[in-house]
Scaffold this active site. Structure first.
Site, PDB file in Angstrom:
ATOM      1  N   PRO A  87      -1.012  -1.284   3.562  1.00 31.21           N
ATOM      2  CA  PRO A  87      -1.551  -2.465   3.886  1.00 31.21           C
ATOM      3  C   PRO A  87      -1.127  -3.709   3.034  1.00 31.21           C
ATOM      4  O   PRO A  87      -1.414  -4.891   3.820  1.00 31.21           O
ATOM      5  CB  PRO A  87      -3.259  -2.037   3.913  1.00 31.21           C
ATOM      6  CG  PRO A  87      -3.194  -1.199   2.671  1.00 31.21           C
ATOM      7  CD  PRO A  87      -2.049  -0.415   2.663  1.00 31.21           C
ATOM      8  N   GLN A 135      -7.977  -3.564  -9.625  1.00 26.31           N
ATOM      9  CA  GLN A 135      -7.171  -3.525  -8.243  1.00 26.31           C
ATOM     10  C   GLN A 135      -8.317  -2.885  -6.984  1.00 26.31           C
ATOM     11  O   GLN A 135      -8.416  -3.577  -5.838  1.00 26.31           O
ATOM     12  CB  GLN A 135      -5.765  -2.975  -8.166  1.00 26.31           C
ATOM     13  CG  GLN A 135      -4.922  -3.714  -9.057  1.00 26.31           C
ATOM     14  CD  GLN A 135      -3.442  -3.082  -8.945  1.00 26.31           C
ATOM     15  OE1 GLN A 135      -3.591  -1.915  -8.555  1.00 26.31           O
ATOM     16  NE2 GLN A 135      -2.524  -3.632  -9.390  1.00 26.31           N
ATOM     17  N   ALA A 194       1.803  -4.177   2.056  1.00 29.99           N
ATOM     18  CA  ALA A 194       3.281  -4.336   2.213  1.00 29.99           C
ATOM     19  C   ALA A 194       3.984  -4.273   0.496  1.00 29.99           C
ATOM     20  O   ALA A 194       4.781  -5.072   0.098  1.00 29.99           O
ATOM     21  CB  ALA A 194       3.934  -5.678   2.928  1.00 29.99           C
ATOM     22  N   TYR A 226       4.085  14.050  -3.132  1.00 23.43           N
ATOM     23  CA  TYR A 226       3.854  12.980  -4.093  1.00 23.43           C
ATOM     24  C   TYR A 226       3.840  13.521  -5.470  1.00 23.43           C
ATOM     25  O   TYR A 226       3.005  14.531  -5.883  1.00 23.43           O
ATOM     26  CB  TYR A 226       2.514  12.214  -3.938  1.00 23.43           C
ATOM     27  CG  TYR A 226       2.278  11.789  -2.354  1.00 23.43           C
ATOM     28  CD1 TYR A 226       3.301  11.232  -1.768  1.00 23.43           C
ATOM     29  CD2 TYR A 226       0.956  11.301  -2.096  1.00 23.43           C
ATOM     30  CE1 TYR A 226       3.219  10.596  -0.598  1.00 23.43           C
ATOM     31  CE2 TYR A 226       0.822  10.461  -0.973  1.00 23.43           C
ATOM     32  CZ  TYR A 226       1.780  10.109  -0.309  1.00 23.43           C
ATOM     33  OH  TYR A 226       1.691   9.569   0.998  1.00 23.43           O
ATOM     34  N   SER A 286       2.343  11.189  10.883  1.00 26.91           N
ATOM     35  CA  SER A 286       2.553  10.027  10.015  1.00 26.91           C
ATOM     36  C   SER A 286       3.746   8.946  10.578  1.00 26.91           C
ATOM     37  O   SER A 286       3.672   8.830  11.903  1.00 26.91           O
ATOM     38  CB  SER A 286       2.632  10.260   8.644  1.00 26.91           C
ATOM     39  OG  SER A 286       2.714   8.903   7.836  1.00 26.91           O
ATOM     40  N   TRP A 305      -0.157   7.694  -3.298  1.00 29.13           N
ATOM     41  CA  TRP A 305       1.451   7.527  -3.044  1.00 29.13           C
ATOM     42  C   TRP A 305       2.001   6.814  -4.530  1.00 29.13           C
ATOM     43  O   TRP A 305       2.952   7.331  -4.852  1.00 29.13           O
ATOM     44  CB  TRP A 305       1.619   6.627  -1.837  1.00 29.13           C
ATOM     45  CG  TRP A 305       3.332   6.165  -1.658  1.00 29.13           C
ATOM     46  CD1 TRP A 305       4.073   7.265  -2.344  1.00 29.13           C
ATOM     47  CD2 TRP A 305       3.934   5.276  -1.100  1.00 29.13           C
ATOM     48  NE1 TRP A 305       5.717   6.762  -1.751  1.00 29.13           N
ATOM     49  CE2 TRP A 305       5.268   5.595  -1.049  1.00 29.13           C
ATOM     50  CE3 TRP A 305       3.252   4.163  -0.390  1.00 29.13           C
ATOM     51  CZ2 TRP A 305       6.126   4.548  -0.476  1.00 29.13           C
ATOM     52  CZ3 TRP A 305       4.149   3.311   0.070  1.00 29.13           C
ATOM     53  CH2 TRP A 305       5.564   3.587   0.067  1.00 29.13           C
ATOM     54  N   GLN A 358      -1.046   8.105  11.002  1.00 33.51           N
ATOM     55  CA  GLN A 358      -1.056   7.258   9.793  1.00 33.51           C
ATOM     56  C   GLN A 358       0.294   6.737   9.575  1.00 33.51           C
ATOM     57  O   GLN A 358       1.269   7.106   9.010  1.00 33.51           O
ATOM     58  CB  GLN A 358      -1.244   8.331   8.625  1.00 33.51           C
ATOM     59  CG  GLN A 358      -1.242   7.473   7.288  1.00 33.51           C
ATOM     60  CD  GLN A 358      -1.500   8.399   6.204  1.00 33.51           C
ATOM     61  OE1 GLN A 358      -0.811   8.234   5.157  1.00 33.51           O
ATOM     62  NE2 GLN A 358      -2.667   9.128   6.038  1.00 33.51           N
TER      63      GLN A 358
END
Length: 325
Positions: free
Chosen positions: A209, A291, A211, A55, A152, A21, A179
């Site tokens: 997850p 990350q 936020a 995307y 989703s 995303w 999702q």
């Protein structure tokens, strides 16, 4: 890396999945970094790579297809989604049979594959009869272009229940996976969606997850926005709406819980989702390898019951509500 089944299906996916995303592909340097992230994910045992035709205007699918083609297809679980506009035509959007059939063919070309493992209705289409949508998705499974399909956002418990009645009536291939957005700061799916998924054996692969970065700990009360963060490079992003005093106070308290467990807030937030048995995986994006390296540590991380109870108290959520429905 640990793996879980998707609902009652036999498909197994990594607890941490890589999402596309927020993958940035605007210059060569960013593409190189994104390629390094995908390579690290695969080498670390991630087998689920999530994407969507919307995307980056299709560039995310094309990038993922080009990058993943070096790996054995049987080792990969690849998903994409359909709903948002892919062109200027009146039928280039939504969940009509026409748009679904045309979109999957373009998605397969973009991803350089003969099939996708999971295909999601990205949103709910108010303008198309639900039976038409479900028949189209079921037919894609029959054709072998899609192995499992799901939905989703904007598919609440009532819509899932209606979809199940249609599936049963016409003996269609079932919905295998949903999702939704789910994280410590947004627990709405616990009220009804989790219950529906338990009843029908539907897996849950959650997105956002962390936020939008709120639960990474990078945004702290009384501190300026970190340079290069989403809140600075994408001004219309939802993260800016999340940076309230209430949420930043919550971040401070959750960070203390993470410190007491010898970890950091991002790992705690991902691992917290995985404590729920209904969850098949968490889909997390990563703009750089470091990350992803951090996110991967959440797989298998156990949170003690007292810490789970403290998180409930911090978020103002009563534990028994997880079992409603």
């Amino acid at each position: 890396m640990q793996y879980r089944r998707v609902g009652k299906s036999g498909l197994k996916i990594s607890e941490i999945a890589l999402g596309s995303w927020v993958t940035r592909l605007t210059d060569t340097a960013q593409v190189d970094v994104a390629r390094d992230v995908v390579r690290l994910a695969y080498d670390s045992g991630v087998n689920f790579f999530d994407c969507a035709d919307a995307y980056s205007g299709g560039d995310a699918e094309r990038f993922l297809g080009e990058t993943l083609k070096q790996y054995p297809r049987r080792e990969l679980v690849i998903s994409s989604k359909v709903f948002f506009p892919t062109g200027d035509g009146v039928n280039d959007r939504g969940l009509s049979r026409k748009h679904i059939f045309e979109s999957i063919d373009q998605t397969l070309r973009n991803l350089q594959t003969d099939y996708v493992d999971m295909y999601f209705c990205h949103r709910f289409d108010e303008t198309t009869d639900l039976t038409e949508t479900l028949r189209a998705m079921s037919d894609l499974v029959a054709q072998g272009k899609v192995l499992y399909y799901g939905v989703s956002e904007e598919w609440g418990g009532a819509r899932l229940e209606e979809a199940q009645r249609i599936i049963d009536r016409y003996d269609l291939y079932p919905i295998t996976v949903v999702q939704p957005q789910y994280n410590i700061a947004d627990r709405y799916i616990e009220h009804e969606i989790m219950g529906e998924c338990r009843r029908h054996g539907i897996g849950i692969t959650t997105f956002s997850p962390l936020a939008q970065g709120l639960l990474t700990g990078k945004y702290r009360k009384g501190q300026s926005l970190p340079a290069g963060s989403r809140a600075t490079w994408q001004a219309d992003h939802q993260i800016n709406d999340l940076l309230t005093d209430e949420n930043l106070n919550m971040v401070e308290r959750l960070s203390k819980v993470a410190d007491e467990l010898g970890t950091n807030l991002a790992i705690l937030s991902l691992a917290w989702i995985l404590q729920h048995p209904e969850i098949s995986c968490v889909i997390a994006g990563a703009s750089k390898p470091s990350q992803l390296e951090n996110n991967l540590k959440a797989s298998g991380f156990e949170i003690p019951d007292d810490a789970m109870a403290e998180i409930d108290e911090i978020t103002g959520f009563r534990r028994f509500e997880r079992h409603v429905g």
